[in-house]
Write a protein that holds these residues in place. Structure first.
Motif, short mmCIF file in Angstrom:
data_model
loop_
_atom_site.label_atom_id
_atom_site.label_comp_id
_atom_site.label_asym_id
_atom_site.label_seq_id
_atom_site.Cartn_x
_atom_site.Cartn_y
_atom_site.Cartn_z
N ARG A 1 15.60 -23.78 -30.92
CA ARG A 1 16.61 -22.72 -30.98
C ARG A 1 17.34 -22.69 -32.32
NH1 ARG A 1 17.65 -24.40 -25.51
NH2 ARG A 1 19.38 -25.70 -26.22
N ILE A 2 17.56 -23.86 -32.91
CA ILE A 2 18.43 -23.89 -34.10
C ILE A 2 17.68 -24.15 -35.40
CG2 ILE A 2 20.35 -24.72 -32.69
CD1 ILE A 2 19.95 -27.48 -33.93
N LYS A 3 16.35 -24.14 -35.36
CA LYS A 3 15.61 -24.52 -36.57
C LYS A 3 15.91 -23.63 -37.76
CE LYS A 3 11.25 -22.10 -35.41
NZ LYS A 3 11.63 -21.56 -34.10
N ASP A 4 16.32 -22.40 -37.50
CA ASP A 4 16.64 -21.49 -38.60
C ASP A 4 18.13 -21.12 -38.62
OD1 ASP A 4 13.96 -21.31 -39.50
OD2 ASP A 4 13.52 -19.95 -37.84
N ARG A 5 18.95 -21.90 -37.91
CA ARG A 5 20.38 -21.62 -37.87
C ARG A 5 21.16 -22.65 -38.67
NH1 ARG A 5 21.46 -20.78 -31.36
NH2 ARG A 5 19.88 -19.19 -30.96
N THR A 6 22.38 -22.31 -38.99
CA THR A 6 23.30 -23.23 -39.64
C THR A 6 24.71 -22.96 -39.13
OG1 THR A 6 23.64 -21.73 -41.51
CG2 THR A 6 21.93 -23.42 -41.76
N GLY A 7 25.64 -23.86 -39.45
CA GLY A 7 27.05 -23.65 -39.15
C GLY A 7 27.36 -23.51 -37.67
N ALA A 8 28.27 -22.59 -37.35
CA ALA A 8 28.76 -22.45 -35.98
C ALA A 8 27.66 -22.08 -35.00
CB ALA A 8 29.87 -21.39 -35.95
N ALA A 9 26.66 -21.34 -35.48
CA ALA A 9 25.57 -20.92 -34.60
C ALA A 9 24.79 -22.11 -34.05
CB ALA A 9 24.62 -19.98 -35.34
N ALA A 10 24.81 -23.21 -34.79
CA ALA A 10 24.06 -24.39 -34.36
C ALA A 10 24.94 -25.41 -33.65
CB ALA A 10 23.39 -25.05 -35.56
N ALA A 11 26.27 -25.23 -33.69
CA ALA A 11 27.20 -26.27 -33.22
C ALA A 11 27.01 -26.60 -31.75
CB ALA A 11 28.64 -25.83 -33.49
N ALA A 12 26.85 -25.60 -30.90
CA ALA A 12 26.73 -25.85 -29.47
C ALA A 12 25.48 -26.66 -29.15
CB ALA A 12 26.70 -24.52 -28.71
N ASP A 13 24.37 -26.33 -29.80
CA ASP A 13 23.14 -27.08 -29.54
C ASP A 13 23.21 -28.49 -30.12
OD1 ASP A 13 21.33 -25.47 -28.00
OD2 ASP A 13 21.24 -24.09 -29.69
N ILE A 14 23.90 -28.66 -31.23
CA ILE A 14 24.07 -30.01 -31.78
C ILE A 14 24.90 -30.86 -30.81
CG2 ILE A 14 25.19 -31.33 -33.61
CD1 ILE A 14 24.34 -29.13 -35.56
N ALA A 15 25.96 -30.27 -30.24
CA ALA A 15 26.76 -31.00 -29.26
C ALA A 15 25.93 -31.38 -28.04
CB ALA A 15 27.96 -30.15 -28.85
N LEU A 16 25.07 -30.44 -27.60
CA LEU A 16 24.20 -30.73 -26.46
C LEU A 16 23.24 -31.87 -26.80
CD1 LEU A 16 22.94 -30.08 -23.69
CD2 LEU A 16 21.50 -28.39 -24.86
N MET A 17 22.65 -31.84 -28.00
CA MET A 17 21.71 -32.91 -28.38
C MET A 17 22.41 -34.26 -28.47
SD MET A 17 18.94 -31.37 -31.06
CE MET A 17 20.13 -30.76 -32.26
N ARG A 18 23.66 -34.27 -28.92
CA ARG A 18 24.39 -35.55 -28.97
C ARG A 18 24.57 -36.13 -27.57
NH1 ARG A 18 26.27 -36.61 -33.97
NH2 ARG A 18 26.71 -34.85 -35.37
N GLU A 19 24.90 -35.26 -26.62
CA GLU A 19 25.09 -35.73 -25.25
C GLU A 19 23.76 -36.22 -24.65
OE1 GLU A 19 26.74 -34.07 -20.92
OE2 GLU A 19 26.89 -32.83 -22.73
N VAL A 20 22.71 -35.43 -24.85
CA VAL A 20 21.40 -35.81 -24.34
C VAL A 20 20.91 -37.08 -25.03
CG1 VAL A 20 18.97 -35.13 -24.26
CG2 VAL A 20 20.74 -33.49 -23.64
N GLY A 21 21.09 -37.15 -26.36
CA GLY A 21 20.64 -38.32 -27.10
C GLY A 21 21.33 -39.59 -26.66
N GLN A 22 22.63 -39.52 -26.41
CA GLN A 22 23.35 -40.71 -25.96
C GLN A 22 22.90 -41.14 -24.58
OE1 GLN A 22 25.49 -42.35 -28.11
NE2 GLN A 22 25.21 -43.94 -26.56
#
Length: 640
Positions: A590-611
Motif C-alpha cells: 500500500r505504501i511503496k509509492d507513498r511518503t509522509g502522512a499518507a504512509a503514517a497509518a500503515d507504518i504504525a500498523l507495521m510497528r504493532e504487527v512487527g512487535q
C-alpha cells in the motif's frame, strides 16, 4: 495401523527410483507386486519398524523428483507403502518444500533468483527478458519451465539461476544420501541413451544464456572454481579459507599434506573433555547469528546420560545474501568432515548428519566424494584412525525451505516430518534429533574448531576481541567491485571491509545480516564488525551478510521483496508469524509509492504487527521478520 493407500499405480521408473534408495520391497505388504502365501499368514515389522524407516521419506521424495521431475499420486503412494507412512502425512511433507511438485511439469526446471543480491544486480531485467525468450514463469515451453526463486546462495555472481534436469541418477548417487535399507543397492549409471539427472548453475545470468542453457543443458559453460568467490585467495593471513585455491578439494592426500587431520589427532590426545575445554577457552561462539558459546553446547550434550547422541551440521544456509558455507564445502570439504569428526568425538556422538541445501549441487558432490574417501582411508567408520572411536556421517538434502535452517526444524525434516520448529524447552542438547541429545552447529562454526586444536585456544583467542574471538567470514555482495567471501579478524570496521571490496561512489545503505538483519547508513561505516559492536550500534552481524546498495536501488522495492520472502517462507505453524508476515507485506504494497502522512497509518500498523511477531512467534523467522523494514524506516528515513 490400518492405512488407506491411493489406487494410483507408480510407473516402473518411479518404482526404480524409490527401490534404488530403499532396495527391493521385502514383502507384498511393503510395495511388492504380489502378496505371497507367507505374506498372508503374517506381517513383518510393525509400528516400531515403520517408525525406524520414517526418516527415509525426504530422500525418497528426492529420488522420485530427481528421476521424473515431479511426484505423482502413484509415486507418493508407493513411497507410503514402502515406508508405512500415512498418505496424508506424506502429502503434507511433500507440499512443504518448494523444490518438489505434485503436479505434472517438464523435466527441466529453471530457478531464477529474484532475491536481494540478485535484485540489486538486475534480476528484474533478466526475468523480463526471459519472459520474452521462454514465456511467462510457470508456462511450459520446449520441454522446460522457469520460475522465480528465493536466494540460491550464488550472490557473488548475481544475477544467478539454477537449472535442474530430471533423469536417471549418476553412479552411487542415491547410496550417498540416506541409509541403505533391506539390502538397498546404490543408484546405477544411466542407461545408454537415457537422460541423466543434471544440475547447471548459470551465473551471472542473462536472458540469452538462460534460454540457451535451458534448451541445451550440456552446452552450459563450466562453473568457476571455488576460489573465484574468494578475492583474498592465497593470502597468508587466511585461517578458515587458507586451503581454498591452494589445495585440491577432491584430494584427501593433498588435504593431509596441507595440515589436514592434525586437529583430529590432537583431539584424540586431549580426550573429549580436553577438546571441550579448548573450545571453551578459545571463546568460540556460533557463526549462524545466535552467537551461542559452542563449548557450552558441546559440554551440555556430552553430559546427557540418554544415548545415543547425535551431531547435526546445519548446512542449509538459506539467509538471503549468505554463501560462505557453500564456498567452504565446495573448496575445502575435508575440513568439514574432519571438524564434524572432532565434534562427534567431543560430544559422544557416533552419528552425524549434514543437512545440506538442495540448491547446492557442487557442494553435495564434493562432500559425497570426501565422505567416501574418508571411509576408505579409515577416517570414518567403526574405528577412526585406530582409536576405537566409531563415527559416521550422512548427507540429507533439503528441498527449498528457509525455515529448515532453524535448529529444531532440521530435526523434523530429517525425521521425515514437516520442517516446522519445535517449542523449547526441551532444548536440542536434551531432546533433539530422534528425541536424543543433539549438538547442532553450522559449517563455519565447525571449521573454526580446527585452528583451535591446531594452534591452541590461547593463540586462537588472541585474534579478534574479548567477546568475539577469531576471524569471521563475511559475504559481500551487491554494488561492489569485488564481491565474494572475505575473512577478517573480529573488530575490523565495516568501512575497512568495504574498502577491500570496492564500494560504490553513491553508497545508499548497507544491509547487515541478510533479510533478518538491519540497514546502516553511509555515515555509520565505522561500526566494528563484532557481535557486541553491531549490537551496540542497534543492528546485527547475523550470519555475515554485507549487502551493499547504491543510489540506483529502489529501497521500497527491496523492503517489499524482504516482506514477500518472509511471507513465502513462514511455515504457518504459529499465528503471529503466519498472519503478521502477510499483514506486513500488504502494508508495504500500500505504501511503496507513498511518503509522509499518507504512509503514517500503515507504518504504525507495521510497528504493532512487527512487535507482536517479535514477542510471540515460536522461532527466529517471525521474531526477525520486521527487523530490516524497521531499520529502513528508522535509520534510512524510507517513506518520509
Amino acid at each position: 495401523m490400518d492405512l488407506k493407500y491411493p489406487d494410483a499405480v507408480a510407473t516402473e521408473a518411479e518404482r526404480e527410483a524409490v527401490d534404488g534408495l530403499l532396495g527391493p520391497p521385502p514383502s507384498g505388504w511393503e510395495g511388492g507386486t504380489a502378496r505371497s502365501g507367507e505374506d498372508l499368514r503374517w506381517a513383518r515389522g510393525g509400528a516400531s519398524a515403520a517408525k525406524d524407516r520414517r526418516d527415509q521419506l525426504l530422500p525418497a521424495l528426492h529420488a522420485v523428483n530427481d528421476r521424473i521431475g515431479w511426484i505423482s499420486e502413484g509415486a507418493l503412494g508407493y513411497i507410503c507403502r514402502r515406508l508405512t507412512v500415512a498418505p496424508a502425512e506424506a502429502y503434507g511433507v511433500a507440499t512443504f518444500y518448494a523444490m518438489f511438485s505434485l503436479r505434472p511439469r517438464p523435466s527441466k526446471v529453471l530457478h531464477v533468483c529474484t532475491d536481494l543480491a540478485c535484485a540489486a544486480r538486475g534480476a528484474a531485467g533478466v526475468c523480463a527478458g526471459l519472459t520474452t525468450e521462454l514465456g511467462p514463469p510457470g508456462t511450459p515451453a520446449d520441454g522446460a519451465v522457469w520460475q522465480e526463486s528465493p536466494c540460491l546462495g550464488l550472490c557473488e555472481r548475481a544475477p544467478a539461476a539454477l537449472l535442474i534436469q530430471a533423469g536417471e541418477p549418476a553412479p552411487a548417487r542415491q547410496a550417498s544420501e540416506g541409509r541403505e535399507l533391506a539390502g538397498g543397492a546404490p543408484g546405477s549409471a544411466p542407461a545408454t541413451g537415457a537422460t541423466p539427472h543434471r544440475t547447471v548453475v548459470i551465473a551471472p545470468a542473462t536472458p540469452a544464456s538462460l534460454a540457451t542453457a535451458t534448451r541445451s543443458p550440456g552446452t552450459a559453460p563450466a562453473e568457476p572454481l571455488p576460489e573465484a568467490a574468494v578475492p583474498q585467495a592465497g593470502t597468508p593471513a587466511l585461517v578458515l579459507l587458507k586451503r581454498i585455491g591452494t589445495t585440491d578439494p577432491t584430494s584427501l592426500d593433498d588435504y593431509r599434506a596441507n595440515g589436514g587431520y592434525t586437529a583430529l589427532r590432537r583431539a584424540f590426545t586431549l580426550g573429549p573433555a580436553g577438546v571441550i575445554r579448548e573450545v571453551l577457552d578459545a571463546g568460540l561462539v556460533g557463526r549462524g547469528g545466535a552467537a551461542f558459546p559452542t563449548g557450552r553446547k558441546w559440554e551440555a550434550t556430552a553430559a546427557q546420560p540418554d544415548t545415543p547422541h547425535y551431531l547435526v551440521c546445519n548446512a542449509d544456509e538459506s539467509e538471503p545474501g549468505t554463501f560462505k558455507d557453500r564456498v567452504l564445502m565446495e573448496g575445502d570439504p575435508y575440513a568439514l568432515v574432519e571438524a564434524m569428526t572432532v565434534a562427534g568425538y567431543a560430544t559422544g556422538a557416533r552419528q552425524g548428519f549434514i543437512y545440506l541445501r538442495g540448491e547446492y549441487p557442487r557442494a553435495y558432490a564434493r562432500l559425497s566424494h570426501a565422505l567416501t574417501a574418508a571411509r576408505t582411508r579409515g577416517l570414518l567408520g567403526p574405528d577412526v584412525l585406530g582409536q576405537g572411536f566409531a563415527f559416521e556421517i550422512e548427507i540429507r538434502r533439503g528441498a527449498g525451505a528457509y525455515i529448515c535452517g532453524e535448529e529444531t526444524a532440521i530435526f523434523n525434516s530429517i525425521e521425515g516430518q514437516r520442517g516446522e520448529p519445535r517449542s523449547k524447552p526441551p532444548f536440542p542438547v536434551e531432546k533433539g534429533l530422534f528425541g536424543k541429545p543433539t549438538a547442532v552447529n553450522n559449517v563455519e562454526t565447525l571449521v573454526n574448531v580446527l585452528p583451535i586444536l591446531e594452534h591452541g585456544a590461547a593463540a586462537y583467542a588472541a585474534t579478534g576481541t574479548g567477546a568475539s574471538t577469531g576471524t569471521k567470514l563475511f559475504c559481500v555482495a551487491g554494488q561492489v567491485t569485488s564481491p565474494g567471501v572475505y575473512e577478517l579478524p573480529f573488530g575490523t570496521t565495516l568501512r575497512e571491509l568495504l574498502e577491500l571490496a570496492g564500494p560504490p561512489q553513491d553508497l545508499r545503505a548497507v544491509l547487515l545480516g541478510g533479510a533478518a538483519g538491519g540497514f546502516v547508513r553511509p555515515d555509520e561505516l565505522d561500526i566494528p564488525l563484532t557481535f557486541e559492536g553491531t549490537r551496540a550500534a542497534g543492528t546485527t552481524l547475523g550470519s555475515g551478510v554485507v549487502l551493499v546498495l547504491d543510489g540506483s536501488v529502489q529501497l521500497p522495492r527491496i523492503l517489499l521483496r524482504i516482506a514477500e520472502f518472509f511471507r513465502d517462507e513462514s511455515c504457518g505453524q504459529c499465528v503471529p508469524c503466519r498472519v503478521g508476515t502477510v499483514r506486513q507485506e500488504e502494508a508495504l504494497h500500500r505504501i511503496k509509492d507513498r511518503t509522509g502522512a499518507a504512509a503514517a497509518a500503515d507504518i504504525a500498523l507495521m510497528r504493532e504487527v512487527g512487535q507482536t511477531m517479535r514477542d510471540a512467534s515460536i522461532c527466529g523467522l517471525g521474531q526477525t521478520a520486521w527487523n530490516a523494514v524497521e531499520s529502513a524506516i528508522d535509520r534510512l528515513g524510507v517513506y518520509r
